[in-house]
Design a protein around this motif. Structure first.
Motif, PDB file in Angstrom:
ATOM      1  N   PRO A 107       0.831  -1.211   0.000  1.00  0.00           N
ATOM      2  CA  PRO A 107       0.000   0.000   0.000  1.00  0.00           C
ATOM      3  C   PRO A 107       0.865   1.260   0.000  1.00  0.00           C
ATOM      4  O   PRO A 107       1.993   1.265   0.515  1.00  0.00           O
ATOM      5  N   THR A 108       0.333   2.303  -0.570  1.00  0.00           N
ATOM      6  CA  THR A 108       1.021   3.588  -0.617  1.00  0.00           C
ATOM      7  C   THR A 108       1.141   4.178   0.784  1.00  0.00           C
ATOM      8  O   THR A 108       0.194   4.124   1.567  1.00  0.00           O
ATOM      9  N   SER A 109       2.289   4.723   1.099  1.00  0.00           N
ATOM     10  CA  SER A 109       2.478   5.380   2.394  1.00  0.00           C
ATOM     11  C   SER A 109       2.116   6.858   2.293  1.00  0.00           C
ATOM     12  O   SER A 109       2.222   7.467   1.224  1.00  0.00           O
ATOM     13  N   PHE A 110       1.700   7.426   3.421  1.00  0.00           N
ATOM     14  CA  PHE A 110       1.291   8.825   3.450  1.00  0.00           C
ATOM     15  C   PHE A 110       1.965   9.545   4.625  1.00  0.00           C
ATOM     16  O   PHE A 110       2.378   8.919   5.601  1.00  0.00           O
ATOM     17  N   LEU A 126      11.001   7.601   8.092  1.00  0.00           N
ATOM     18  CA  LEU A 126       9.843   6.743   8.327  1.00  0.00           C
ATOM     19  C   LEU A 126      10.158   5.314   7.901  1.00  0.00           C
ATOM     20  O   LEU A 126      10.611   5.074   6.785  1.00  0.00           O
ATOM     21  N   PRO A 127       9.908   4.339   8.773  1.00  0.00           N
ATOM     22  CA  PRO A 127      10.248   2.947   8.442  1.00  0.00           C
ATOM     23  C   PRO A 127       9.325   2.385   7.364  1.00  0.00           C
ATOM     24  O   PRO A 127       8.108   2.628   7.366  1.00  0.00           O
ATOM     25  N   VAL A 166      10.670  15.043   2.612  1.00  0.00           N
ATOM     26  CA  VAL A 166      10.177  14.937   3.986  1.00  0.00           C
ATOM     27  C   VAL A 166      10.254  13.501   4.485  1.00  0.00           C
ATOM     28  O   VAL A 166      10.657  13.248   5.624  1.00  0.00           O
ATOM     29  N   HIS A 167       9.867  12.537   3.661  1.00  0.00           N
ATOM     30  CA  HIS A 167       9.881  11.146   4.128  1.00  0.00           C
ATOM     31  C   HIS A 167      11.297  10.683   4.448  1.00  0.00           C
ATOM     32  O   HIS A 167      11.478   9.810   5.304  1.00  0.00           O
TER      33      HIS A 167
END
Length: 360
Positions: free
Chosen positions: A93-96, A189-190, A183-184
């Motif tokens: 799934p896409t991360s946000f 972010l894991p 930003v990510h």
């Protein structure tokens, strides 16, 4: 036998290291290669050695996710042919980015260099409107930097690009290094699964009747929106950017016009076939490429650089048109009702202007 089919090119002298497509530093970029020698990746698929100041890393996996039409030409990409017996894994799934993280940046514009530049050209009210409409944030990563949030049509934020501009010229700060990051990456972010979308994509549902204009730079989308609000202006964020079937699906049923930077027209011309395969009505504005001067090509100008020349002095406009017929063609083709007095100065890499532009 190496279990990985795609690897970073081993170091074999300075010829095996290249300029980074993000920070543009020389001999610091390693490209991915196919150990089976069946696939040649675009030049931007690789990793920059400057992990802290740049952090650019486009993997083969991300490349194929953005360009599924390339992946469909081959049966598998994860391992050498002798190991291709595993079933296909489900798509992640896409991360946000969390909404709270985004909202914390949507203020402090008095310290945002991009806002200060827009304010000096368009006035405080219109500059603030543009920042709010496109949900541009303010970052503390570099003093004066901004965040271009990539918000999709469902209102989810895919990621944010942090960039630093010069408040006076509106140009990107590239010294002593190119001030751009994600930003990510900064949040570390894991297992973040990035699927980019167009900058400004969230404006599509509320502007269903408008044609869509696509440019490369996020700043250009803001500037063009001020002058030509009859379009929905989106930005790819790069020459390749969101030119993949997955991202382009949001444009189905829309009339689309591509406005490439000078020097990128041929590359964007090739994107038209992909748009048309997806049944998207698309055309390309290539007049700037046809008539650009050597100075303008070297500077890599785009449509925003010409729109920012629009001023309310008809006499000066006519003198400029005589000197550069491109402006008249641009005004006619875009049906502009504005006039211009600016002039590009190749020595300062800026547009010299004498007064604040206004719309008629």
């Amino acid at each position: 036998m190496n279990a990985h089919r795609f690897i970073l090119q081993p170091y074999k002298g300075i010829g095996s290291r290249h300029s980074c497509p993000a920070c543009h530093k020389k001999r610091c970029f390693s490209r991915y290669i196919d150990t089976e020698k069946q696939i040649t990746f675009p030049d931007d698929v690789g990793r920059c050695d400057h992990e802290q100041s740049c952090g650019y890393h486009l993997t083969p996996k991300e490349y194929f996710e953005r360009n599924p039409q390339a992946k469909s030409l081959h049966c598998d990409f994860s391992t050498p042919s002798a190991l291709r017996a595993k079933p296909t894994e489900p798509r992640k799934p896409t991360s946000f980015i969390a909404a709270e993280t985004v909202s914390q940046t949507l203020h402090g514009y008095e310290k945002n260099n991009l806002f200060l530049f827009l304010r000096s050209n368009f006035g405080a009210e219109d500059a603030l409107r543009l920042m709010k409409d496109y949900r541009v944030g303010t970052s503390k990563h570099w003093p004066g930097s901004c965040v271009f949030w990539q918000t999709d049509t469902d209102g989810n934020v895919r990621t944010g690009k942090v960039m630093l501009y010069n408040a006076d010229t509106g140009k990107r700060v590239k010294e002593p290094f190119n001030h751009v990051t994600w930003v990510h990456s900064l949040l570390r972010l894991p297992d973040f699964n990035l699927r980019q979308c167009f900058f400004g994509e969230h404006l599509l549902p509320m502007n269903r009747g408008k044609p869509v204009a696509i440019v490369e730079s996020e700043k250009t989308a803001l500037v063009a929106t001020y002058y030509l609000p009859e379009y929905v202006w989106l930005a790819t964020g790069g020459k390749n950017g969101c030119f993949n079937a997955d991202a382009l699906r949001v444009l189905k049923g829309r009339q689309v016009i591509l406005y490439p930077d000078i020097g990128a027209t041929d590359q964007w011309q090739q994107k038209l076939s992909l748009l048309r395969k997806l049944c998207i009505e698309a055309s390309l504005f290539n007049f700037l490429e046809e008539v650009a001067t050597d100075h303008e090509r070297t500077a890599g100008l785009d449509i925003a650089d010409y729109l920012l020349q629009i001023e309310p002095d008809q006499a000066v406009l006519q003198a400029m048109i005589k000197k550069n017929p491109m402006l008249q063609k641009l005004i006619d083709d875009l049906q502009l009702t504005l006039v211009s007095v600016g002039r590009y100065d190749p020595d300062t890499d800026a547009i010299n202007k004498t007064s604040t532009p206004s719309k008629q």
